[in-house]
Design a protein around this motif. Structure first.
Motif, short mmCIF file in Angstrom:
data_model
loop_
_atom_site.label_atom_id
_atom_site.label_comp_id
_atom_site.label_asym_id
_atom_site.label_seq_id
_atom_site.Cartn_x
_atom_site.Cartn_y
_atom_site.Cartn_z
N ILE A 245 33.19 72.78 87.42
CA ILE A 245 33.72 72.83 86.06
C ILE A 245 33.70 71.38 85.60
CG2 ILE A 245 35.75 73.26 84.63
CD1 ILE A 245 36.50 75.46 86.67
N GLU A 246 33.05 71.15 84.47
CA GLU A 246 32.82 69.77 84.03
C GLU A 246 33.50 69.49 82.70
OE1 GLU A 246 29.05 66.77 83.26
OE2 GLU A 246 28.68 68.85 83.81
N PHE A 247 34.16 68.34 82.64
CA PHE A 247 34.75 67.83 81.41
C PHE A 247 33.90 66.64 80.99
CE2 PHE A 247 38.01 70.18 83.49
CZ PHE A 247 38.77 70.75 82.47
N VAL A 248 33.30 66.72 79.81
CA VAL A 248 32.42 65.67 79.31
C VAL A 248 33.14 64.96 78.17
CG1 VAL A 248 30.17 65.12 78.33
CG2 VAL A 248 30.39 67.06 79.91
N TYR A 249 33.17 63.64 78.26
CA TYR A 249 33.85 62.82 77.26
C TYR A 249 32.84 61.97 76.50
CZ TYR A 249 38.17 63.91 79.69
OH TYR A 249 39.24 64.58 80.24
N ILE A 250 33.15 61.67 75.25
CA ILE A 250 32.46 60.62 74.51
C ILE A 250 33.36 59.41 74.62
CG2 ILE A 250 31.59 59.83 72.27
CD1 ILE A 250 31.48 62.85 71.46
N ILE A 251 32.81 58.33 75.15
CA ILE A 251 33.63 57.14 75.39
C ILE A 251 32.90 55.92 74.85
CG2 ILE A 251 34.72 55.67 77.14
CD1 ILE A 251 35.04 58.16 78.86
N GLU A 252 33.62 55.12 74.10
CA GLU A 252 33.08 53.89 73.55
C GLU A 252 33.09 52.81 74.64
OE1 GLU A 252 34.31 50.67 70.10
OE2 GLU A 252 35.76 52.15 70.79
N ALA A 253 31.94 52.22 74.89
CA ALA A 253 31.85 51.11 75.84
C ALA A 253 32.12 49.80 75.11
CB ALA A 253 30.47 51.06 76.47
N ILE A 254 32.85 48.93 75.77
CA ILE A 254 33.12 47.60 75.24
C ILE A 254 32.47 46.61 76.19
CG2 ILE A 254 34.92 45.92 74.67
CD1 ILE A 254 36.76 48.36 74.14
N GLY A 255 31.65 45.73 75.66
CA GLY A 255 30.94 44.79 76.52
C GLY A 255 29.77 45.45 77.21
N GLU A 256 29.28 44.80 78.23
CA GLU A 256 28.10 45.27 78.96
C GLU A 256 28.49 45.71 80.36
OE1 GLU A 256 24.97 45.77 77.86
OE2 GLU A 256 25.78 45.25 75.90
N PRO A 257 27.68 46.57 80.97
CA PRO A 257 27.96 46.96 82.35
C PRO A 257 27.92 45.73 83.26
CG PRO A 257 26.17 48.27 81.41
CD PRO A 257 26.50 47.20 80.43
N SER A 258 28.75 45.76 84.28
CA SER A 258 28.81 44.61 85.18
C SER A 258 28.22 44.91 86.55
CB SER A 258 30.26 44.14 85.33
OG SER A 258 31.05 45.16 85.88
N GLY A 259 27.59 46.06 86.70
CA GLY A 259 26.98 46.38 87.98
C GLY A 259 27.05 47.86 88.25
N SER A 260 26.63 48.23 89.43
CA SER A 260 26.64 49.63 89.81
C SER A 260 27.00 49.73 91.28
CB SER A 260 25.27 50.26 89.53
OG SER A 260 24.27 49.58 90.25
N ASP A 261 27.04 50.96 91.80
CA ASP A 261 27.38 51.16 93.20
C ASP A 261 26.27 51.95 93.87
OD1 ASP A 261 27.73 53.79 92.38
OD2 ASP A 261 29.85 53.88 92.86
N GLU A 262 26.52 52.45 95.08
CA GLU A 262 25.49 53.18 95.82
C GLU A 262 25.08 54.48 95.14
OE1 GLU A 262 28.45 55.61 98.87
OE2 GLU A 262 27.26 53.96 99.62
N GLU A 263 25.96 55.03 94.30
CA GLU A 263 25.64 56.27 93.60
C GLU A 263 24.69 56.04 92.43
OE1 GLU A 263 28.95 58.93 92.70
OE2 GLU A 263 30.17 57.67 93.99
N VAL A 264 24.68 54.82 91.89
CA VAL A 264 23.87 54.50 90.72
C VAL A 264 23.06 53.24 91.04
CG1 VAL A 264 23.95 53.84 88.29
CG2 VAL A 264 25.61 55.48 89.18
N THR A 265 21.74 53.39 91.06
CA THR A 265 20.89 52.26 91.44
C THR A 265 20.46 51.40 90.26
OG1 THR A 265 18.88 53.59 91.29
CG2 THR A 265 19.99 53.50 93.44
N HIS A 266 20.54 51.95 89.05
CA HIS A 266 20.09 51.22 87.86
C HIS A 266 20.80 51.78 86.64
CE1 HIS A 266 17.36 48.99 85.26
NE2 HIS A 266 17.10 50.11 84.61
N LEU A 267 21.19 50.91 85.73
CA LEU A 267 21.84 51.30 84.48
C LEU A 267 20.95 50.90 83.32
CD1 LEU A 267 25.37 49.96 85.38
CD2 LEU A 267 24.78 52.39 85.13
N GLU A 268 20.89 51.76 82.31
CA GLU A 268 20.07 51.43 81.14
C GLU A 268 20.62 52.10 79.89
OE1 GLU A 268 15.38 51.84 79.87
OE2 GLU A 268 15.90 51.59 81.97
N TRP A 269 20.59 51.35 78.78
CA TRP A 269 20.98 51.89 77.49
C TRP A 269 19.78 52.59 76.86
CZ3 TRP A 269 25.91 52.06 76.15
CH2 TRP A 269 26.79 51.12 76.67
#
Length: 162
Positions: free
Chosen positions: A99-123
């Protein structure tokens, strides 16, 4: 499905609960390329996905999505809006009936990294998202629904199938 044994000894199957974010900034959406989870490769490894994951015990939904955002991309966040609740037990690409709850969330600033679950981030611009076959789980449906919402807003949260 997960097997749960209750205090009085009976067992049953329960559905998982997840919280995911359509993380937005300047009409772009942040997606993460799936890596591994606790060292276990996922079927969706290498595909793009919304930022998010399972709700942990003793946290509410908002705490879960804030934690997942910090773990997977480190973004500071602003406004949080509940967008979509998916409770369909027959969701494609879901063996656990989440059961999934999906949110719209405003990001402030830029991503500062990722973890083992996410290898790359992109806008990604809403009009230049990866093809659906390159998006993990059924997150392409969430993105399509969000695109419809932007062009013709409807009451939130949307509940059910897209």
């Amino acid at each position: 499905m997960i097997t749960c044994t209750f205090e009085h000894g009976t067992s049953t199957f329960l559905r998982h609960v997840t919280a995911n974010a359509i993380l937005t900034k300047d009409r772009k959406i942040l997606l993460g390329k799936r890596g591994t989870y606790k060292g276990r490769p996922l079927e969706e490894m290498g595909k793009w996905a919304l930022i998010g994951g399972f709700v942990d015990r003793d946290e509410n939904l908002e705490q879960a999505i804030q934690r997942e955002i910090q773990e997977e991309c480190g973004c500071a966040i602003g406004t949080i809006t509940l967008f979509h609740i998916k409770d369909n037990p027959d969701r494609k690409a879901e063996d656990r009936q989440n059961i999934e709850f999906v949110y719209i969330i405003e990001a402030i600033g830029e991503p500062s990294g990722s973890d083992e679950e996410v290898t790359h981030l992109e806008w990604f611009s809403i009009d230049q998202l990866p093809p659906a076959e390159d998006i993990a789980f059924d997150h392409a449906d969430d993105l399509l629904l969000y695109k419809k919402y932007l062009s013709n807003p409807f009451p939130l949260p949307f509940i059910g199938k897209v």
